[in-house]
Design an enzyme around this catalytic site. Structure first.
Site, PDB file in Angstrom:
ATOM      1  N   ALA A 121       0.822  -1.213   0.000  1.00  0.00           N
ATOM      2  CA  ALA A 121       0.000   0.000   0.000  1.00  0.00           C
ATOM      3  C   ALA A 121       0.857   1.264   0.000  1.00  0.00           C
ATOM      4  O   ALA A 121       0.454   2.299  -0.537  1.00  0.00           O
ATOM      5  CB  ALA A 121      -0.956   0.003   1.189  1.00  0.00           C
ATOM      6  N   THR A 122       2.048   1.202   0.580  1.00  0.00           N
ATOM      7  CA  THR A 122       2.932   2.366   0.541  1.00  0.00           C
ATOM      8  C   THR A 122       3.242   2.726  -0.908  1.00  0.00           C
ATOM      9  O   THR A 122       3.138   3.895  -1.316  1.00  0.00           O
ATOM     10  CB  THR A 122       4.244   2.082   1.305  1.00  0.00           C
ATOM     11  OG1 THR A 122       3.930   1.853   2.672  1.00  0.00           O
ATOM     12  CG2 THR A 122       5.226   3.234   1.189  1.00  0.00           C
ATOM     13  N   ASN A 151      -5.878   3.889  10.540  1.00  0.00           N
ATOM     14  CA  ASN A 151      -5.169   2.759  11.120  1.00  0.00           C
ATOM     15  C   ASN A 151      -4.864   2.922  12.602  1.00  0.00           C
ATOM     16  O   ASN A 151      -4.424   1.980  13.244  1.00  0.00           O
ATOM     17  CB  ASN A 151      -3.869   2.514  10.348  1.00  0.00           C
ATOM     18  CG  ASN A 151      -3.061   3.765  10.165  1.00  0.00           C
ATOM     19  OD1 ASN A 151      -3.528   4.743   9.578  1.00  0.00           O
ATOM     20  ND2 ASN A 151      -1.844   3.778  10.694  1.00  0.00           N
ATOM     21  N   GLN A 155      -7.040  -0.390   5.525  1.00  0.00           N
ATOM     22  CA  GLN A 155      -7.642  -0.953   6.737  1.00  0.00           C
ATOM     23  C   GLN A 155      -9.117  -1.300   6.562  1.00  0.00           C
ATOM     24  O   GLN A 155      -9.732  -1.852   7.472  1.00  0.00           O
ATOM     25  CB  GLN A 155      -7.495   0.026   7.912  1.00  0.00           C
ATOM     26  CG  GLN A 155      -6.068   0.258   8.362  1.00  0.00           C
ATOM     27  CD  GLN A 155      -5.436  -0.950   9.052  1.00  0.00           C
ATOM     28  OE1 GLN A 155      -6.100  -1.922   9.394  1.00  0.00           O
ATOM     29  NE2 GLN A 155      -4.131  -0.894   9.256  1.00  0.00           N
ATOM     30  N   SER A 165      -3.507  -3.408   0.546  1.00  0.00           N
ATOM     31  CA  SER A 165      -2.321  -4.215   0.777  1.00  0.00           C
ATOM     32  C   SER A 165      -2.686  -5.648   1.155  1.00  0.00           C
ATOM     33  O   SER A 165      -3.701  -5.881   1.810  1.00  0.00           O
ATOM     34  CB  SER A 165      -1.516  -3.577   1.917  1.00  0.00           C
ATOM     35  OG  SER A 165      -0.287  -4.230   2.081  1.00  0.00           O
ATOM     36  N   HIS A 169      -0.807  -7.804   3.149  1.00  0.00           N
ATOM     37  CA  HIS A 169      -0.434  -8.322   4.472  1.00  0.00           C
ATOM     38  C   HIS A 169      -1.347  -7.834   5.593  1.00  0.00           C
ATOM     39  O   HIS A 169      -1.218  -8.287   6.736  1.00  0.00           O
ATOM     40  CB  HIS A 169       1.034  -8.034   4.800  1.00  0.00           C
ATOM     41  CG  HIS A 169       1.352  -6.631   5.214  1.00  0.00           C
ATOM     42  ND1 HIS A 169       1.519  -6.274   6.529  1.00  0.00           N
ATOM     43  CD2 HIS A 169       1.555  -5.507   4.489  1.00  0.00           C
ATOM     44  CE1 HIS A 169       1.825  -4.976   6.588  1.00  0.00           C
ATOM     45  NE2 HIS A 169       1.850  -4.492   5.362  1.00  0.00           N
ATOM     46  N   CYS A 193       6.456   6.382  17.705  1.00  0.00           N
ATOM     47  CA  CYS A 193       7.614   6.863  16.954  1.00  0.00           C
ATOM     48  C   CYS A 193       8.576   7.589  17.878  1.00  0.00           C
ATOM     49  O   CYS A 193       8.233   8.610  18.459  1.00  0.00           O
ATOM     50  CB  CYS A 193       7.194   7.825  15.846  1.00  0.00           C
ATOM     51  SG  CYS A 193       5.581   7.516  15.178  1.00  0.00           S
TER      52      CYS A 193
HETATM   53  C1  LIG Z   1      -0.287  -0.592   6.686  1.00  0.00           C
HETATM   54  C2  LIG Z   1      -0.832   0.604   6.022  1.00  0.00           C
HETATM   55  C3  LIG Z   1      -0.213   1.167   4.903  1.00  0.00           C
HETATM   56  C4  LIG Z   1       1.089   0.653   4.378  1.00  0.00           C
HETATM   57  O1  LIG Z   1       0.921  -0.594   3.730  1.00  0.00           O
HETATM   58  P1  LIG Z   1       2.187  -1.478   3.329  1.00  0.00           P
HETATM   59  O2  LIG Z   1       1.604  -2.536   2.453  1.00  0.00           O
HETATM   60  O3  LIG Z   1       2.739  -2.009   4.602  1.00  0.00           O
HETATM   61  O4  LIG Z   1       3.135  -0.614   2.595  1.00  0.00           O
HETATM   62  C5  LIG Z   1      -0.799   2.265   4.320  1.00  0.00           C
HETATM   63  N1  LIG Z   1      -1.941   2.777   4.787  1.00  0.00           N
HETATM   64  C6  LIG Z   1      -2.577   2.264   5.847  1.00  0.00           C
HETATM   65  C7  LIG Z   1      -3.843   2.881   6.321  1.00  0.00           C
HETATM   66  C8  LIG Z   1      -2.032   1.171   6.508  1.00  0.00           C
HETATM   67  O5  LIG Z   1      -2.668   0.680   7.570  1.00  0.00           O
END
Ligand SMILES: *Cc1c(COP(=O)(O)O)cnc(C)c1O
Length: 392
Positions: free
Chosen positions: A74-75, A154, A182, A202, A204, A328
């Site tokens: 998702a990134t 998230n 999410q 995403s 995962h 963080c």
């Molecule tokens: C986890 C997450 C991402 C990033 O997804 P990745 O596949 O880990 O790069 C982006 N947006 C939200 C809202 C997320 O929870």
């Protein structure tokens, strides 16, 4: 003490479902072909599996086959959507609207665009984390080309008024992108019904493997253009070059199919467990639950335990995996920065640093809820007693 670790951090990542793993395994060995090898059987088998996954994912969101582009997560999808669309429409305008509570990858993509001369508006949210569609309307100018609003947050789980936002964008002829990472397995998403033009998600986060994601990009009514951010072999309709992660994509397709089938029943189950955990933790005085009571994803519980430092609470809960709102750390100073999301809903730094996120999932049990509630209550009471004694 019970030392079995309990995982309650499903917003961070999820374990791969064993059915997903089983579907992936042949594509590491027997069917190892490159999906771009169009001249032999090894390639054809890989290609066929990728296209079947694409179809499964497209049909789950009421999209057409060609509208799903595979990425590395998702990134990457968010980077490709936000930067790629903004650049493709630069001739039309340079103004982008997003929100104060987006995932860092959207905020940082916008910051990168700002360096290149784009103008960014960050919409505020109310105390429950919701965007007001009227604020969006008021922020739109003749230079606005893209609106990016996340579907579900998230940290605090808040769902946005997607339908209303989609209508505002449609009426103003503006492209609507959403980060649905999410939300994609929590509720049925119909990209046509919601007027969504682009959507990131995403694998995962939905019990598929890490390092695979998708970008939905509308192909007609209207067709959305993007400037690719990867140059190379021209895979994914020329929009995302790079050899496809075939086993990962197969797993993602299977994960999406399972999530869609299980959605209704499983989300009812998780909501019940989440509500039970919330009810039990509410026995502690002086806590507050963040996010929207009615517009919140079913597995999210963000709690501020006033006068308790979340990091210390998490130390007490060493075999329970949860997440702090101020996770963080600044590398240089060791100081905590507190979450931009909690800040945006009006928490002060003290409350922000006293906030813990519980996120439940497919493998969460009643027994785990009971253990977590008991352990958290015990730890909070202990830490509050210490801090009272320390104050004397
Ligand atoms: C986890 C997450 C991402 C990033 O997804 P990745 O596949 O880990 O790069 C982006 N947006 C939200 C809202 C997320 O929870």
């Amino acid at each position: 003490m019970n030392s079995v670790p309990i995982y309650m951090d499903y917003h961070a990542t999820t374990p791969v479902d064993e059915r997903v793993l089983a579907a992936m395994i042949p594509f590491f060995g027997e069917h190892f072909g490159n999906a771009a090898s169009t001249q032999h059987r090894f390639g054809w088998i890989a290609k066929e599996a990728v296209e079947a996954a694409r179809t499964a994912i497209a049909s789950a969101i009421n999209a057409r086959h060609r509208e799903v582009i595979f990425t590395g997560g998702a990134t990457e999808s968010n980077n490709l959507a936000v930067k790629g669309i903004a650049k493709a429409y630069r001739g039309k305008g340079n103004h982008i609207i997003t929100t104060a509570i987006e995932h860092k990858c959207v905020l940082d993509s916008c910051a990168a665009l700002a360096h290149e001369g784009f103008r960014i508006t960050y919409l505020p949210v109310d105390a429950r984390g919701r965007v007001n569609p009227d604020d969006l309307k008021n922020a739109i100018t003749e230079n606005t080309t893209v609106v990016s609003v996340m579907f579900a947050n998230n940290e605090i789980g808040t769902l946005q008024p997607m339908k209303e936002i989609g209508i505002v964008c449609r009426d103003h002829g503006i492209i609507f992108h959403t980060d649905a990472t999410q939300a994609i397995d929590k509720q049925k998403i119909d990209v046509d019904d919601l007027n969504i033009h682009a959507m990131s998600f995403s694998s995962h986060k939905i019990y598929g493997p890490k390092g695979v994601g998708a970008l939905y990009l509308r192909g007609k009514n209207p067709k959305i253009n993007i400037v690719p951010q990867n140059d190379g072999g021209g895979q994914e309709f020329g929009l995302r070059s790079g050899t496809l992660n075939v086993p990962g994509i197969v797993g993602f397709g299977k994960a999406m199919q399972i999530a869609t089938e299980m959605m209704e029943e499983e989300m009812g189950r998780e909501k019940k467990l989440r509500d039970l955990l919330q009810e039990k933790l509410s026995l502690l005085g002086d806590i507050s639950v963040n996010g929207s009571p009615e517009h919140r994803i079913q597995n999210n519980l963000s709690v501020t335990f006033h006068a308790v430092h979340a990091e210390m609470l998490m130390n007490e809960l060493s075999d329970i995996a949860v997440s702090a709102g101020a996770a963080c750390h600044s590398e240089e100073t060791g100081n905590e920065r507190f979450s931009h999301v909690l800040k945006a809903i009006g928490l002060d730094s003290g409350a922000g640093k006293s906030t813990v996120r519980f996120s439940l999932g497919r493998f969460t049990t009643d027994a785990e809820i009971n253990i977590v509630a008991e352990r958290v209550i015990h730890a909070v009471e202990k830490l509050r007693t210490y801090s009272l004694e320390g104050a004397q």
